[in-house]
Design an enzyme around this catalytic site. Structure first.
Site, short mmCIF file in Angstrom:
data_model
loop_
_atom_site.label_atom_id
_atom_site.label_comp_id
_atom_site.label_asym_id
_atom_site.label_seq_id
_atom_site.Cartn_x
_atom_site.Cartn_y
_atom_site.Cartn_z
N SER A 1 15.19 4.90 2.21
CA SER A 1 14.55 4.72 0.92
C SER A 1 15.38 3.78 0.03
O SER A 1 15.56 2.62 0.38
CB SER A 1 14.30 6.09 0.28
N ASP B 1 3.63 8.60 4.50
CA ASP B 1 4.64 8.56 3.44
C ASP B 1 3.95 8.45 2.08
O ASP B 1 3.23 7.48 1.81
CB ASP B 1 5.56 7.35 3.66
N HIS C 1 8.18 10.89 4.26
CA HIS C 1 9.38 10.26 3.69
C HIS C 1 10.64 11.12 3.88
O HIS C 1 11.70 10.76 3.40
CB HIS C 1 9.14 10.03 2.19
#
EC number: 3.1.2.12
Length: 289
Positions: free
Chosen positions: A151, A232, A267
């Site tokens: 991320s 995600d 995620h």
């Protein structure tokens, strides 16, 4: 900058140790990090793979939940887990939002005077930590170094790698990322960070810290792997398709830049740990060459 050992655990015949030290790059705050040394480090220096974690995380998330150590131990690779920001800088507003300030350093060097004394994660990761570890005499070979992350940390891994190529330093042999923020100058997380940390705002960030812009400037070969999940919830913040388009337009083929769409994954660290082995083996190809 003497290291203080906080804790140590035997892990896959190697050792995972947490250290802290007073960081000049982070405004003389105390920085903590985790370091995994495989068993073969007892015989000599080993290559280093740096893992950069995402928003709200610390040096512990990747070490505890990433699932990286079994394969790193088998490959004889050290893993370095820095924190995601300075801690306790006592700057007004640094603890107000989860996506800015503490836990959200964005792996840049701040140029806004309010933040520039403490928020220098780029210098902390690329210069300070290697220097501190070398002075401490730990068996790490920083001439064989790669970087990966998740991320915000995926953004960090890609941009630090690409910046090292563009500068000619070639500090890292390869980069990989799980669900990275690929085009931060065009998404809310990135524009918020750039507007706050950088004196030149989003324009400065786009030029210096946007992987989609940077990959288009690199003329030589690159070694990049990206994975993201189709489920995600933050895909609108990531733009992996834009990064892939820019890489192909710059002439980087499937061998140099692989962007893999993983069906049904989100995620989380469930996603990361599923593909952790792939990423360790990807970097091993370059670190052990």
């Amino acid at each position: 900058m003497a290291l203080e050992k906080v804790s140590s655990n035997k892990h896959y015949e190697g050792t995972l140790t947490k250290y802290k030290f007073k960081s000049a790059a982070l405004g003389d705050t105390h920085a903590t990090f985790n370091l995994f040394l495989p068993a073969n480090a007892a015989q000599g220096k080993v290559p280093v793979l740096v893992y950069l974690a995402g928003l709200t995380c610390t040096e512990d998330n990747g070490a505890q939940k990433g699932g990286f150590m079994r394969d790193a131990a088998a490959q004889g690779i050290a893993l370095l887990f820095p924190d995601t920001s300075p801690r306790g800088a006592s700057i007004e507003g640094e603890d107000v939002d989860w996506d800015f300030g503490s836990g959200a350093g964005f792996y840049l060097d701040a140029t806004n005077p309010k933040w520039s004394r403490h928020y220098n994660m780029l210098t902390h990761v690329t210069q300070e930590l290697p220097q501190v570890l070398e002075v401490a005499g730990l068996p790490l070979d920083f001439t064989r170094q790669s970087i990966f992350g998740h991320s915000m940390g995926g953004h960090g891994a890609l941009t630090l790698y690409l910046a090292s190529l563009l500068s000619g330093m070639k500090q890292y042999r390869s980069a990989s990322a799980f669900s990275p923020i690929c085009e931060p100058s065009e998404v809310p997380w990135g524009t918020k960070a750039f507007s706050g940390y950088l004196d030149g705002g989003v324009a400065e960030g786009k030029d210096r810290y946007d992987a989609t812009v940077m990959v288009g400037k690199v003329k030589g070969a690159v070694n990049i792997l990206v994975d993201y999940g189709t489920a995600d919830n933050f895909l609108y913040q990531l733009h992996p398709d834009k990064f892939l388009e820019a890489a192909r337009a710059a002439g980087h083929d499937e061998v140099q830049v692989r962007v893999r769409k993983q069906e049904g994954y989100d995620h989380s660290y469930y996603f990361i740990s599923t593909f952790a082995s792939d990423h360790i083996h990807f970097h091993a190809n370059f670190l052990k060459a």
